[in-house]
Design a protein around this motif. Structure first.
Motif, PDB file in Angstrom:
ATOM      1  N   LYS A 105       0.880  -1.176   0.000  1.00 46.85           N
ATOM      2  CA  LYS A 105       0.000   0.000   0.000  1.00 46.85           C
ATOM      3  C   LYS A 105       0.911   1.217   0.000  1.00 46.85           C
ATOM      4  CE  LYS A 105      -3.061   2.616   3.077  1.00 46.85           C
ATOM      5  NZ  LYS A 105      -3.777   2.607   4.381  1.00 46.85           N
ATOM      6  N   GLU A 106       0.765   2.066  -1.017  1.00 44.22           N
ATOM      7  CA  GLU A 106       1.630   3.233  -1.161  1.00 44.22           C
ATOM      8  C   GLU A 106       0.819   4.519  -1.069  1.00 44.22           C
ATOM      9  OE1 GLU A 106       4.914   3.056  -1.394  1.00 44.22           O
ATOM     10  OE2 GLU A 106       4.934   0.857  -1.444  1.00 44.22           O
ATOM     11  N   SER A 158       4.688   3.701   3.165  1.00 45.41           N
ATOM     12  CA  SER A 158       4.663   2.458   2.393  1.00 45.41           C
ATOM     13  C   SER A 158       4.435   1.316   3.375  1.00 45.41           C
ATOM     14  CB  SER A 158       5.987   2.253   1.643  1.00 45.41           C
ATOM     15  OG  SER A 158       6.019   0.980   1.017  1.00 45.41           O
ATOM     16  N   SER A 159       3.272   0.658   3.254  1.00 51.64           N
ATOM     17  CA  SER A 159       2.927  -0.471   4.121  1.00 51.64           C
ATOM     18  C   SER A 159       3.022  -1.754   3.297  1.00 51.64           C
ATOM     19  CB  SER A 159       1.510  -0.310   4.687  1.00 51.64           C
ATOM     20  OG  SER A 159       1.393   0.878   5.436  1.00 51.64           O
ATOM     21  N   ASN A 160       3.630  -2.783   3.884  1.00 55.67           N
ATOM     22  CA  ASN A 160       3.945  -3.986   3.125  1.00 55.67           C
ATOM     23  C   ASN A 160       3.647  -5.256   3.923  1.00 55.67           C
ATOM     24  OD1 ASN A 160       5.937  -2.788   0.772  1.00 55.67           O
ATOM     25  ND2 ASN A 160       6.165  -1.683   2.711  1.00 55.67           N
ATOM     26  N   ILE A 161       3.142  -6.274   3.217  1.00 58.78           N
ATOM     27  CA  ILE A 161       2.932  -7.593   3.807  1.00 58.78           C
ATOM     28  C   ILE A 161       3.503  -8.634   2.859  1.00 58.78           C
ATOM     29  CG2 ILE A 161       1.225  -9.328   4.490  1.00 58.78           C
ATOM     30  CD1 ILE A 161      -0.569  -7.075   5.453  1.00 58.78           C
ATOM     31  N   PHE A 186       5.976  -4.786   7.181  1.00 57.18           N
ATOM     32  CA  PHE A 186       6.972  -3.740   7.440  1.00 57.18           C
ATOM     33  C   PHE A 186       6.508  -2.406   6.873  1.00 57.18           C
ATOM     34  CE2 PHE A 186       8.386  -5.587   3.417  1.00 57.18           C
ATOM     35  CZ  PHE A 186       8.833  -4.510   2.663  1.00 57.18           C
ATOM     36  N   LEU A 187       7.013  -1.358   7.506  1.00 56.23           N
ATOM     37  CA  LEU A 187       6.555  -0.001   7.226  1.00 56.23           C
ATOM     38  C   LEU A 187       7.737   0.910   6.940  1.00 56.23           C
ATOM     39  CD1 LEU A 187       4.141   2.143   7.423  1.00 56.23           C
ATOM     40  CD2 LEU A 187       4.893   2.464   9.797  1.00 56.23           C
ATOM     41  N   HIS A 188       7.572   1.746   5.925  1.00 52.64           N
ATOM     42  CA  HIS A 188       8.507   2.852   5.679  1.00 52.64           C
ATOM     43  C   HIS A 188       7.701   4.131   5.721  1.00 52.64           C
ATOM     44  CE1 HIS A 188      11.297   5.352   2.987  1.00 52.64           C
ATOM     45  NE2 HIS A 188      11.933   5.155   4.127  1.00 52.64           N
ATOM     46  N   ALA A 189       7.961   4.952   6.738  1.00 50.30           N
ATOM     47  CA  ALA A 189       7.180   6.180   6.928  1.00 50.30           C
ATOM     48  C   ALA A 189       8.083   7.259   7.507  1.00 50.30           C
ATOM     49  CB  ALA A 189       5.997   5.916   7.860  1.00 50.30           C
TER      50      ALA A 189
END
Length: 350
Positions: free
Chosen positions: A219-220, A225-228, A325-328
């Motif tokens: 999800k961007e 950026s949220s990731n599974i 994991f998250l990139h924010a």
């Protein structure tokens, strides 16, 4: 200690007023608690105890964020601004031996004299819970004692139960955040057909990779950026359910699949700056191990938080590795990580 649910909140004059006008719906943020107590107590070791536990660091984020966001009002401050009575979650804390205390008077009125007096001789009867005192959709938690020393003890001992109660109360709001625009049925069906796993994916996720080894959904947004990631492996022995194996599996996928725009970059667990927190747990009734920590991109300046699971499917002799994991950069991360974890906990084996 168990929280006691009050069947009624004894506030006759307020009930009369409420019956003559529409009852508002409570509003407020996720993980927010309004502390109602006198200024003297708030500035004392009693208040320090509340801040120590309820503002402790959420595990595990690159920059510290509290488990709960706290707001403090006295009863007088609540009365001055009616909107302050329309928030979602309240914790009223008082020393009932202080007859002049506005908070103690409020607590006595709400829980009743019988419960108030029972706490005088039995410190285990020191908490209660109520609903919808000033607005629909409210949770009110009461913690009280007859000395500041006992009140500090009460706050310490009740913290795990209170935290669990508030988290449970917040679940509907957490779900509404995670699934704001509904679910992605196409993505749900593709995962089910590919690896026989049911996971309720929000509508704003898309399939980034599905190569027969790994499923990676993303999800961007402009800021996050949220990731599974999902991967099935054969279950062979108990050693696979170790902290070392979970980290090794995550690092292997990070090295193969995740990089930045710079050459020779890849993702790995950073367990030097912050240790990985490892626990046993269950996901929808299935035995699992959980790891929380921070990741980094080798040879670049990027990082963030992750939560990983190895979930045992005993019926098929398989392990499901799940990584969120998250990139924010520059954003608070706690609520985003909770949304990721909520989605992960919808996983079911077919």
């Amino acid at each position: 200690m168990l929280l006691l649910l009050l069947s009624t909140l004894q506030s006759c004059s307020e009930d009369v007023q409420r019956s003559m006008k529409a009852i508002p719906t409570a509003f407020g943020q996720l993980n927010e608690i309004v502390i109602v107590m006198d200024d003297e107590l708030w500035e004392s070791p009693v208040g320090d105890t509340i801040r120590y536990y309820y503002s402790s660091a959420y595990p595990l984020l690159p920059q510290p964020e509290p488990v709960f966001d706290l707001r403090h009002f006295t009863p007088l401050e609540l009365k001055k601004d009616p909107l302050r009575k329309e928030l979602r979650t309240y914790m009223l804390v008082g020393n009932l031996s202080d007859e002049d205390s506005p908070t103690a008077q409020m607590i006595r009125k709400d829980i009743g004299e019988e419960m108030s007096e029972s706490a005088r001789g039995d410190i285990t009867k020191n908490n209660a819970a109520g609903r919808d005192k000033w607005a629909k959709g409210q949770l009110l938690l009461y913690q009280f004692a007859y000395s500041n020393q006992d009140l500090i003890k009460v706050l310490k001992e009740n913290y795990p139960a209170i935290k669990k109660r508030v988290n449970k109360f917040d679940e509907k709001k957490l779900e509404s955040y995670a699934y704001l625009n509904g679910v992605n049925n196409n993505l749900i069906n593709e995962v089910k057909e590919s690896i026989g796993i049911s996971i309720r994916m929000p509508s704003d996720y898309f399939m980034a990779i599905n190569d027969g080894e790994v499923i990676w959904m993303r999800k961007e947004t402009d800021k996050t950026s949220s990731n599974i990631m999902l991967r099935k492996v054969k279950y062979e022995d108990q050693e696979q359910l170790s902290k070392e194996n979970l980290i090794a599996m995550r690092d292997s996928l990070g090295k193969k699949y995740v990089s930045s725009t710079i050459e020779d970059t890849y993702m790995q667990v950073n367990d030097e700056d912050l240790p990985v927190i490892f626990n046993t747990t269950k996901v929808n009734g299935n035995y699992a191990v959980e790891g929380r920590g921070v990741w980094e991109i080798v040879n670049d300046f990027m990082g963030g938080s992750f939560i990983s699971y190895l979930i045992l499917n005993p019926n098929k002799g398989e392990l499901l590795f799940v990584d969120g994991f998250l990139h924010a950069p520059g954003e608070d991360k706690r609520d985003f990580m909770e949304q990721l974890d909520y989605v992960i906990h919808t996983i079911k084996f077919q």
